[in-house]
Enzyme design. Structure first.
Site, mmCIF file in Angstrom:
data_model
loop_
_atom_site.group_PDB
_atom_site.id
_atom_site.type_symbol
_atom_site.label_atom_id
_atom_site.label_comp_id
_atom_site.label_asym_id
_atom_site.label_seq_id
_atom_site.Cartn_x
_atom_site.Cartn_y
_atom_site.Cartn_z
ATOM 1 N N CYS A 106 23.032 41.179 86.843
ATOM 2 C CA CYS A 106 23.136 42.095 85.692
ATOM 3 C C CYS A 106 23.111 43.561 86.125
ATOM 4 O O CYS A 106 23.882 44.385 85.633
ATOM 5 C CB CYS A 106 22.014 41.820 84.699
ATOM 6 N N HIS A 155 18.595 46.827 80.620
ATOM 7 C CA HIS A 155 18.278 47.456 81.919
ATOM 8 C C HIS A 155 18.789 48.892 81.901
ATOM 9 O O HIS A 155 19.882 49.160 81.381
ATOM 10 C CB HIS A 155 19.003 46.730 83.055
HETATM 11 C C1 2RA Z 1 16.389 40.213 86.814
HETATM 12 N N1 2RA Z 1 18.612 40.637 87.644
HETATM 13 O O1 2RA Z 1 16.556 41.212 86.098
HETATM 14 C C2 2RA Z 1 17.515 39.693 87.676
HETATM 15 C C3 2RA Z 1 17.956 38.324 87.247
HETATM 16 N N2 2RA Z 1 18.457 38.307 85.937
HETATM 17 O O2 2RA Z 1 15.340 39.586 86.893
#
Ligand code: 2RA
Length: 338
Positions: free
Chosen positions: A130, A243
């Protein structure tokens, strides 16, 4: 022509989002197979308004499947993705299991859609991590225009990246702390509520974590350019969905902030939210969470480097970071190979 679709890991955070997005985007599904472990087999879930029986992956026959979307952990993909491909299904794998294999394309539809054609080698297409997806959707137009030589990135990653257990842990710890009780610390090495943790995945010999190295390896593979140097610091933050990334890059050719913003405003999948006023930028809560776009803000020239550019990206890690990217790949397969 409608397809038979399997979702492996249908009860997980990403699996549930895959089902939601397949229905939202009206993907033509003739038959939907919801696969999970024996623990969930026999339960039902809703897909496109219909109740679907959850089946046990262990004894499932993939020969009836056109496309299998996997998001049940690397070990499950390692065991069942090759079987599914051998049975004739095209696998889109959201785990890191096959991402770095030469004969498996690693695809972001807005960045390197042409790589999808390589699925014919092993019948497997890998979905990137991601944190890599949201970074490269934003950086691709800048790379094409000015040639990126170096990326420094700090990530602020939501707990949903670790799955449902982590979402519950953040909520549980927060409630306990607000009630003056001591929190349970299980998913992460340290308390995540009201804290930030500079570790995502296992430490490597070079002192970086696996999550940080994934951003290096995947960037170079997806841009097909291992001269792009990448220096990540991946941090877990007490956010549920979305994120965020602070990106500091250097380009071969000088690109002004205005030129970069003009490019970004034209990119499908990118939403530029960038005004130098209070609140003139995108955040996980209130902007990106639940949405499909990669939001870009704080585009500015680096005052410490002649060809430096800084920007902020935020995107829903379960949607564009995983489920949506996989469904977009399936849409391209449908159009080009069925
Ligand atoms: C996380 N990118 O954010 C890793 C797996 N999705 O934990």
């Amino acid at each position: 022509n409608a397809l038979n679709i399997a979702v492996v890991g249908a009860t997980g955070a990403v699996g549930e989002a895959m089902l939601e997005i397949l229905a939202e985007r009206k993907f033509p599904v003739a038959k939907l197979y919801a696969l999970a472990s024996a623990k969930s087999a026999g339960d039902t879930l809703m897909f496109a308004g219909k109740s679907v029986l959850i089946e046990d992956l262990a004894d499932f026959d993939f020969s009836q499947v056109d496309i299998a979307l996997f998001s049940a952990g690397a070990s499950v993909s390692a065991e069942f993705a090759p079987k599914a491909a051998a049975a004739g299904a095209i696998v889109i794998d959201n785990t890191s299991q096959f991402r770095y294999d030469e004969d498996v394309p690693l695809v972001i539809p807005e960045v390197n859609p042409e790589a999808i054609a390589e699925h014919k080698k092993r019948g497997i297409i890998a979905n990137p991590n991601c944190s890599t997806i949201q970074m490269l959707v934003a950086l691709k137009p800048i790379h094409d225009a000015a040639g990126i030589t170096r990326i420094n990135v700090a990530t602020y990653q939501a707990v949903s990246g670790s799955g449902k257990k982590a979402i519950n842990e953040l909520a549980g710890q927060t409630a306990k702390l607000l009630n003056g009780q001591s929190p349970d610390v299980e998913v992460y090495p340290k308390q995540i509520a009201f804290n930030v943790i500079p570790q995502i995945d296992a430490f490597q010999d070079n002192g970086y974590t696996k999550e940080e190295m994934k951003m290096v390896w995947e960037t170079q593979k997806i841009l097909a350019d291992d001269t792009v140097s990448v220096n990540p610091s991946c941090v877990r933050v007490p956010v549920f969905f979305g994120h965020s990334e602070a990106i500091h890059l250097e380009t071969r050719k000088k690109l002004s902030a205005e030129q970069a913003k003009l490019l970004l405003a034209k990119v499908p999948g990118v939403e530029l939210v960038d005004e130098p006023v209070d609140g003139g930028y995108a955040t996980a809560v209130g902007d990106a969470s639940g949405k499909d776009a990669v939001f870009v803000s704080r585009v500015r020239e680096d005052i410490s480097h002649p060809n430096g550019l800084n920007l902020w990206t935020v995107s829903d890690n379960v949607r564009k970071g995983a489920a949506l990217n996989s469904v977009q790949i399936a849409e391209i397969l449908l159009k080009s190979y069925f």
